[in-house]
Enzyme design. Structure first.
Site, PDB file in Angstrom:
ATOM      1  N   GLU A   1      -0.690  -9.228  -1.647  1.00 43.84           N
ATOM      2  CA  GLU A   1      -2.129  -9.548  -1.579  1.00 43.84           C
ATOM      3  C   GLU A   1      -2.773  -9.453  -2.963  1.00 43.84           C
ATOM      4  O   GLU A   1      -3.663 -10.238  -3.296  1.00 43.84           O
ATOM      5  CB  GLU A   1      -2.826  -8.624  -0.582  1.00 43.84           C
ATOM      6  CG  GLU A   1      -2.421  -8.945   0.862  1.00 43.84           C
ATOM      7  CD  GLU A   1      -3.000  -7.977   1.867  1.00 43.84           C
ATOM      8  OE1 GLU A   1      -2.757  -6.758   1.703  1.00 43.84           O
ATOM      9  OE2 GLU A   1      -3.687  -8.408   2.800  1.00 43.84           O
TER      10      GLU A   1
ATOM     11  N   ALA B   1       0.858  -1.180   0.000  1.00 42.41           N
ATOM     12  CA  ALA B   1       0.000   0.000   0.000  1.00 42.41           C
ATOM     13  C   ALA B   1       0.900   1.237   0.000  1.00 42.41           C
ATOM     14  O   ALA B   1       2.067   1.153   0.361  1.00 42.41           O
ATOM     15  CB  ALA B   1      -0.854  -0.018   1.256  1.00 42.41           C
TER      16      ALA B   1
ATOM     17  N   GLU C   1       3.460  -6.042   7.129  1.00 44.47           N
ATOM     18  CA  GLU C   1       2.611  -5.041   7.802  1.00 44.47           C
ATOM     19  C   GLU C   1       2.864  -4.927   9.296  1.00 44.47           C
ATOM     20  O   GLU C   1       2.780  -3.844   9.873  1.00 44.47           O
ATOM     21  CB  GLU C   1       1.126  -5.364   7.560  1.00 44.47           C
ATOM     22  CG  GLU C   1       0.608  -5.015   6.180  1.00 44.47           C
ATOM     23  CD  GLU C   1       0.867  -6.088   5.139  1.00 44.47           C
ATOM     24  OE1 GLU C   1       1.669  -7.009   5.399  1.00 44.47           O
ATOM     25  OE2 GLU C   1       0.273  -6.003   4.052  1.00 44.47           O
TER      26      GLU C   1
ATOM     27  N   GLY D   1       0.289  -5.179   0.552  1.00 45.90           N
ATOM     28  CA  GLY D   1      -0.807  -5.131  -0.410  1.00 45.90           C
ATOM     29  C   GLY D   1      -0.387  -5.640  -1.784  1.00 45.90           C
ATOM     30  O   GLY D   1      -1.210  -6.170  -2.542  1.00 45.90           O
TER      31      GLY D   1
END
Ligand code: CAA
Length: 700
Positions: free
Chosen positions: A104, A62, A124, A101
């Site tokens: 992911e 992210a 994370e 992310g």
């Protein structure tokens, strides 16, 4: 479509390319771009879709700068749903690091291929978060609950080959042309009519998990990551992958993610993430400053420090010559290095042939003439200014023009050392922390005359040897040790006021410090501080000051090395134990000094030990010793084991509120005297104007 994500049709394969330098972070435009591209690919003649990235890496997560701001559509989960529901297989083509992310996204694809050098991971937790877009639900479905727990609570990346064995990557492609390889892989899948493999369709049999597994995991995490909440929530999210259907599990994960993203812990860890990267940047250095080539290094002094520094360079393939005063000292120094590497090999952390390669890079000499061809010399002898000046005068004569002459001093005046040479522009401080081959911090000390290219080079070399660099100007103790003085002073004063050593250390350990200051003193040796204090002429004449440290040294309790200091130590395990004898000594000293002992709260211990750090930090900023408040935080987190989850002393002060810190310091000033508790002018100013150190640092 956005200009950071492109889509093209290559024969029967659709290719989505993300191009958002430097690390292809999932900023809003990237999320929107991927969503649009996958939607477009549903309508064209493509039979499979490859998702790949330009530049140095696959999506590295992210966009961390977006956290803490209002959410912006489309959210990542929405994008992943579109990928997962694609009617055509989507294949992630991974190079560099697919993190957070980014990984992911790859897990929502139907297939994943990667070059052998790639790494995947869910880091994370290092930002006080959990993977908020399905990572905690998909990884256990593919790799198993235990592996998922290890991967997500450690946050450590996994090499592509290992990820392939775990089922997280389907295909390894040679390191040459990933996109061509991925296109071929996609064609093969399309031709063979390979199914749309969706990880969500895998279910985990709850009976395969032993009873109490998650409670045990939560307890282990509470012990390992003291005081942090993210590891605990990760266990809960993975438990949801076992007990709930996929969509409910995703909802649970999202709720937990939202809790974490607003936590002070995550704000602090994100602060440290950016602070660490900023600290390496020198504000007034012209962007085009060239650096000098460093191909060979010399270390003066083969003690623990010199040996550790030599290992840092050998570990990255740079030849090192170690200089000692005689053959005996030299062979002792080289012996310590060899022993350290042997221990690493025995622990399975280094291959035996690699150890030999590294040892071969380290040579020894007792002759300064061997330094004629080195590019960087680091002096690491004991703390004596005259000795250091003598050495630098010799270096000035023996080293080639342009060689960088660095001192690893912790306290001495770098300008006075530079003055012993005819080339002060080449002299700089490189302050390593012990053990130098382990500790991450490197304080780079800029002398009055240090040249720009010397600073640029040292910052670059520091990064190369795996250090996190922060710049300090010259002052006694530079940033870190200068601040430490008040911390140690108050820890000892608290004993006289009524605390036991255990109470002081435990309070600070519960706060998150890796080790309390008194136990740390025992580890380092109480005689070290004792000798340093004796050499100082500027300390106030106050019998309470460092009283217990002095008393203990004078009765031969030097700390762990003598089996006793503030504590006694189990000779076999080195476990620390409270010692009633010390408690009695403290009471006797308090009585002699006329101090009435009282019960002290943990809150007071924290404030009295940490607020001197903050106050001295403020002085260091107003004097321009540190470039920015966040640099001080980096120094404390990486050099002094200040809890990263509290963000360093200056960030912590901002969280407490500078007005509160200022008021408390004034209260202590009234109680314990002006001498130690005078608020820094900058702290007073910021407290008065309601600003934070961070705002001051950003120039607002
Ligand atoms: N968001 C925003 N900026 C980022 C970023 C991210 N995820 N990752 C790196 N950057 C920035 C850095 O701040 C740095 O900026 P400056 O040049 O302005 O200082 C620049 O990108 C380059 O970064 P590095 O210096 O770290 O480069 P590197 O090559 O040494 O390392 C890396 C690259 C391994 C990807 C490293 O940057 C890294 O570990 N990044 C963080 C990865 C991460 O934590 N991802 C998870 C994010 S959280 C998440 O994804 C939650 C979720 O569930 C959706």
């Amino acid at each position: 479509m956005s200009n950071v994500v492109s889509y093209e049709l290559n024969g029967n394969i659709g290719i989505i390319r993300v191009n958002n330098p430097p690390v292809n972070a999932l900023a809003r435009v990237v999320r929107q771009g991927i969503l649009d591209a996958v939607t477009e690919a549903q309508k064209d003649a493509s039979e499979a879709i490859v998702l790949c990235c330009e530049g140095r890496t696959f999506i590295a997560g992210a966009d961390i700068t977006e956290f803490g701001k209002p959410p912006m559509e489309p959210g990542l989960p929405e994008v992943l749903t579109v990928i997962e529901n694609s009617s055509k297989p989507v294949i992630a083509a991974i190079h560099g690091t697919a993190l957070g992310g980014g990984f992911e996204v790859a897990l929502a694809c139907h297939y994943r291929c990667a070059v052998a050098s790639a790494q995947v991971g869910l880091p994370e937790v290092k930002l006080g978060l959990l993977p908020g877009a399905g990572g905690t639900q998909r990884v256990p479905r593919v790799a198993g609950v235990k592996a998922a727990l290890d991967m997500i609570t450690s946050g450590n990346p996994i090499a592509a080959g290992k990820a392939c064995e775990m089922g997280l990557v389907d295909e390894i492609i040679g390191d040459t042309d990933l996109v061509a390889g991925a296109i071929q892989y996609a064609k093969d899948l399309a031709e063979s009519g390979a199914p749309l493999k969706r990880i969500r369709d895998i279910s985990i049999d709850p009976a395969s998990i032993e009873p109490g597994f998650f409670d045990k995991a939560r307890k282990e995490q509470a012990k390992r990551a003291r005081g942090q909440i993210a590891p605990d929530r990760i266990v809960t999210a993975i438990e949801a992958a076992v007990t709930l259907p996929m969509d409910k599990g995703l909802e649970r994960e999202r709720e937990l993610f939202k809790e974490l993203v607003t936590s002070p812990e995550s704000a602090a860890l994100r602060h440290i993430f950016f602070a660490e990267r900023q600290a390496a940047k020198i504000k007034d250095l012209p962007a085009d400053t060239q650096s000098r080539a460093i191909n060979k290094v010399a270390i003066i002094g083969g003690g623990t420090m010199g040996g550790g520094i030599a290992m840092c360079f050998a570990n990255v393939g740079i030849p090192v010559v170690m200089v000692e005063i005689n053959d005996e000292a030299l062979s002792r120094g080289l012996g310590i290095i060899s022993k350290n590497y042997t221990i690493t090999v025995q622990k399975g952390k280094l291959a035996a042939d690699k150890m030999q390669e590294r040892l071969d890079l380290i040579t020894g000499t007792t002759n300064y003439s061997a330094l004629a061809d080195v590019d960087l010399v680091i002096e690491a002898v004991f703390e004596n200014l005259e000795l250091k000046q003598e050495i630098f005068a010799k270096l000035d004569k023996g080293c080639k023009p342009g060689a960088i002459l660095a001192t690893n001093t912790s306290y001495q005046d770098v300008d006075a050392i530079a003055a012993a040479t005819n080339r002060p522009q080449d002299v700089v401080g490189m302050h390593f922390f012990s053990p130098a081959n382990v500790m991450k911090l490197l304080e780079v000390v800029r002398g009055e005359k240090t040249a720009d290219d010397v600073l640029a080079t040292v910052m670059q070399v520091g990064k190369k040897i795996g250090k996190i660099c922060a710049l300090s100007r010259v002052c006694y103790g530079f940033i870190g040790n200068r601040m430490l003085s008040g911390y140690g002073r108050e820890a000892q004063m608290l004993l006289l006021d009524g605390c036991t050593p255990e109470q002081v250390d435990s309070a600070l350990e519960r706060f998150g410090m890796a080790m309390g200051p008194l136990a740390m003193g025992d580890l380092a040796g109480l005689d070290v501080g004792y000798k340093a204090r004796q050499a100082r002429t500027d300390l106030p004449d106050n019998p309470k000051l460092f009283r217990m440290g002095t008393v203990l040294v004078e009765i031969g309790r030097l700390g762990q090395k003598t089996g006793a200091g503030y504590y006694k130590y189990d000779p076999a395990t080195r476990a620390r134990m409270s010692d009633p004898e010390v408690e009695k000594l403290i009471q006797d000293e308090a009585r002699k000094l006329g101090i009435e002992q009282r019960k002290i709260t943990d809150e007071e211990i924290i404030e009295r030990c940490l607020y001197p750090l903050i106050n001295e930090g403020a002085k260091i900023l107003e004097e321009g010793i540190a470039q920015r408040p966040s640099d001080i935080d980096v120094v404390y987190v990486y050099g002094y084991a200040f809890p990263a989850a509290k963000g360093g002393p200056m960030h912590y002060a901002d969280q407490v509120g500078l007005k509160n810190v200022y008021n408390k310091i004034n209260e202590f000033r009234g109680r314990y005297g002006e001498q130690y508790w005078k608020p820094a002018a900058l702290l007073e100013k910021l407290a008065g104007s309601g600003k934070t150190f961070a705002e001051w640092g950003a120039g607002s």
